[in-house]
Design a protein around this motif. Structure first.
Motif, PDB file in Angstrom:
ATOM      1  N   ARG A   1       0.832  -1.193   0.000  1.00 46.44           N
ATOM      2  CA  ARG A   1       0.000   0.000   0.000  1.00 46.44           C
ATOM      3  C   ARG A   1       0.879   1.262   0.000  1.00 46.44           C
ATOM      4  O   ARG A   1       1.989   1.256   0.524  1.00 46.44           O
ATOM      5  CB  ARG A   1      -0.914   0.006   1.223  1.00 46.44           C
ATOM      6  N   ILE A   2       0.373   2.344  -0.563  1.00 47.99           N
ATOM      7  CA  ILE A   2       1.097   3.613  -0.604  1.00 47.99           C
ATOM      8  C   ILE A   2       0.809   4.423   0.661  1.00 47.99           C
ATOM      9  O   ILE A   2      -0.333   4.488   1.121  1.00 47.99           O
ATOM     10  CB  ILE A   2       0.689   4.431  -1.848  1.00 47.99           C
ATOM     11  N   PHE A   3       1.860   5.009   1.218  1.00 40.67           N
ATOM     12  CA  PHE A   3       1.691   5.921   2.343  1.00 40.67           C
ATOM     13  C   PHE A   3       1.360   7.309   1.802  1.00 40.67           C
ATOM     14  O   PHE A   3       2.149   7.909   1.074  1.00 40.67           O
ATOM     15  CB  PHE A   3       2.967   5.989   3.184  1.00 40.67           C
ATOM     16  N   ASP A   4       0.182   7.800   2.126  1.00 39.41           N
ATOM     17  CA  ASP A   4      -0.279   9.122   1.730  1.00 39.41           C
ATOM     18  C   ASP A   4      -0.408   9.961   2.995  1.00 39.41           C
ATOM     19  O   ASP A   4      -1.286   9.725   3.822  1.00 39.41           O
ATOM     20  CB  ASP A   4      -1.629   9.014   1.008  1.00 39.41           C
ATOM     21  N   TYR A   5       0.480  10.939   3.157  1.00 43.75           N
ATOM     22  CA  TYR A   5       0.516  11.702   4.412  1.00 43.75           C
ATOM     23  C   TYR A   5      -0.812  12.406   4.679  1.00 43.75           C
ATOM     24  O   TYR A   5      -1.301  12.451   5.811  1.00 43.75           O
ATOM     25  CB  TYR A   5       1.655  12.724   4.365  1.00 43.75           C
TER      26      TYR A   5
ATOM     27  N   ASP B   1       1.518  17.230   0.392  1.00 40.04           N
ATOM     28  CA  ASP B   1       0.923  16.068  -0.269  1.00 40.04           C
ATOM     29  C   ASP B   1       1.924  14.921  -0.443  1.00 40.04           C
ATOM     30  O   ASP B   1       1.849  14.159  -1.403  1.00 40.04           O
ATOM     31  CB  ASP B   1       0.346  16.466  -1.625  1.00 40.04           C
ATOM     32  N   PHE B   2       2.825  14.784   0.493  1.00 38.28           N
ATOM     33  CA  PHE B   2       3.880  13.759   0.430  1.00 38.28           C
ATOM     34  C   PHE B   2       3.299  12.353   0.342  1.00 38.28           C
ATOM     35  O   PHE B   2       2.407  11.980   1.097  1.00 38.28           O
ATOM     36  CB  PHE B   2       4.758  13.876   1.681  1.00 38.28           C
ATOM     37  N   ARG B   3       3.818  11.566  -0.613  1.00 38.71           N
ATOM     38  CA  ARG B   3       3.432  10.173  -0.777  1.00 38.71           C
ATOM     39  C   ARG B   3       4.689   9.346  -1.018  1.00 38.71           C
ATOM     40  O   ARG B   3       5.615   9.795  -1.683  1.00 38.71           O
ATOM     41  CB  ARG B   3       2.457   9.986  -1.953  1.00 38.71           C
TER      42      ARG B   3
END
Length: 351
Positions: free
Chosen positions: A128-132, A309-311
């Motif tokens: 899964r992607i980490f979406d801050y 919007d760091f991912r």
């Protein structure tokens, strides 16, 4: 004991059997007319533990059949079950929680409706992607409930790593005070040089600025701009011999470091929180932060400045956290917002 699979649930109709299962581990929900209703997670765990037989249309239901039912009903059910199983085996009572969390975890010896839960628990696949931004919304709800957030990251082999997540700024005891002195600095290219025994000592002894190289002091661009904006330093360009103001220094800094504005916002915020701030390059982060005198304190935090919007991927995040853990530090991701900086501190833990 026998349970009946029906509509994504398992029913234990016998009141005595249902009561025995519930009282020994708080599995499922007692029914008003007697008996017990089990979630598929509870049912699979009890089946594995040989505490329950499950049937459907008088035929035995296998572990694989129950997992298939779960996967059809719930996204990433297999990830949730691995985490549920691991926490149960560690002695915790685990119940499904309201979204966006996956579970409520009660302390060892605790019980639903009797003991407050200890954590909100998220079960996450390493893919899964980490979406801050999304993660911050989850933390909003966790903080409103006055709980702590625990993330269980499941890799492709089914091993689980746990991270405790806290949104809290680092704070120190190194107070920043203007020096009431006009120190002269020389801009070289990507650093500023200060000469003069008195000035070098003043900068080092006041707030441990810079690094001494022979009899001079080298300042980072963040340190130099901070001192200029505070009114403690005048800078001249080594090439042109002309004085440069704060705006010019910022432009020069961006030329050699594209994300300088991001880093400088975080640097200033850490200074406002009375931290001693040095480069974190050797640890793969932007800064390392001390609570005070580096001869008394070791650098407790590694701080990495990120955009709003760091991912990134969870494996990349895990690498950074593991590195910090390995050098006995805590990683803090500093999210630069329009008017503030938000700090997410992630620490590897064993529940």
């Amino acid at each position: 004991m026998a349970g009946i699979l029906a509509d994504k649930k398992v029913l234990v109709k016998d009141e005595a059997e249902g009561s025995q299962i519930y009282n020994k581990g708080y599995f499922g929900n007692p029914l008003s007319g007697g008996g017990l209703e089990l979630d598929l997670l509870d049912a699979i765990y009890l089946l594995e533990a040989e505490r329950l037989e499950i049937r459907s249309n008088n035929n035995p239901v296998s572990h694989a059949m129950l997992m298939s039912e779960g996967v059809k009903a719930i996204n990433e059910f297999e990830i949730q079950y691995l985490v549920f199983r691991d926490m149960r085996m560690r002695g915790y009572v685990v119940r499904r929680g309201p979204e966006p969390g996956d579970f409520h975890v009660f302390p060892r010896g605790g019980a639903p409706k009797k003991t407050p839960s200890k954590w909100w628990l998220l079960a996450i696949s390493e893919r899964r992607i980490f979406d801050y931004g999304e993660f911050s919304k989850i933390l909003d709800q966790v903080e409103k409930s006055k709980k702590h957030l625990l993330v269980a990251l499941v890799d492709e082999e089914g091993d689980i790593t746990y991270y405790e997540c806290v949104r809290k700024p680092p704070r120190g005891n190194l107070h920043s005070n203007p020096l009431k002195s006009q120190i002269k600095g020389i801009l070289l290219n990507d650093r500023v040089l200060v000469e003069g025994h008195a000035w070098v000592n003043l900068l080092q002894k006041s707030e441990f600025f810079g690094k001494k190289v022979w009899e001079a002091l080298q300042l980072s661009l963040c340190e130099a701009l901070y001192l200029v904006e505070r009114g403690d330093m005048n800078i001249v360009n080594a090439k042109t011999k002309r004085a440069i103001n704060a705006d010019t220094l910022k432009r020069k800094a961006v030329e050699v470091q594209k994300d300088f504005h991001l880093r400088y916002r975080v640097y200033c915020d850490l200074k406002k929180n009375n931290m001693l701030v040095k480069t974190g390059f050797k640890y793969g982060s932007h800064f390392r932060a001390y609570k005070g005198d580096p001869d008394v304190y070791h650098a407790k935090y590694l701080v990495h400045a990120v955009e709003k919007d760091f991912r990134t991927s969870w494996p990349e995040l895990s690498r950074i956290i593991r590195l910090a853990h390995g050098v006995k530090k805590e990683i803090a991701f500093a999210r630069v917002l329009e008017r503030s900086v938000e700090y997410l501190r992630l620490k590897r833990v064993r529940p």
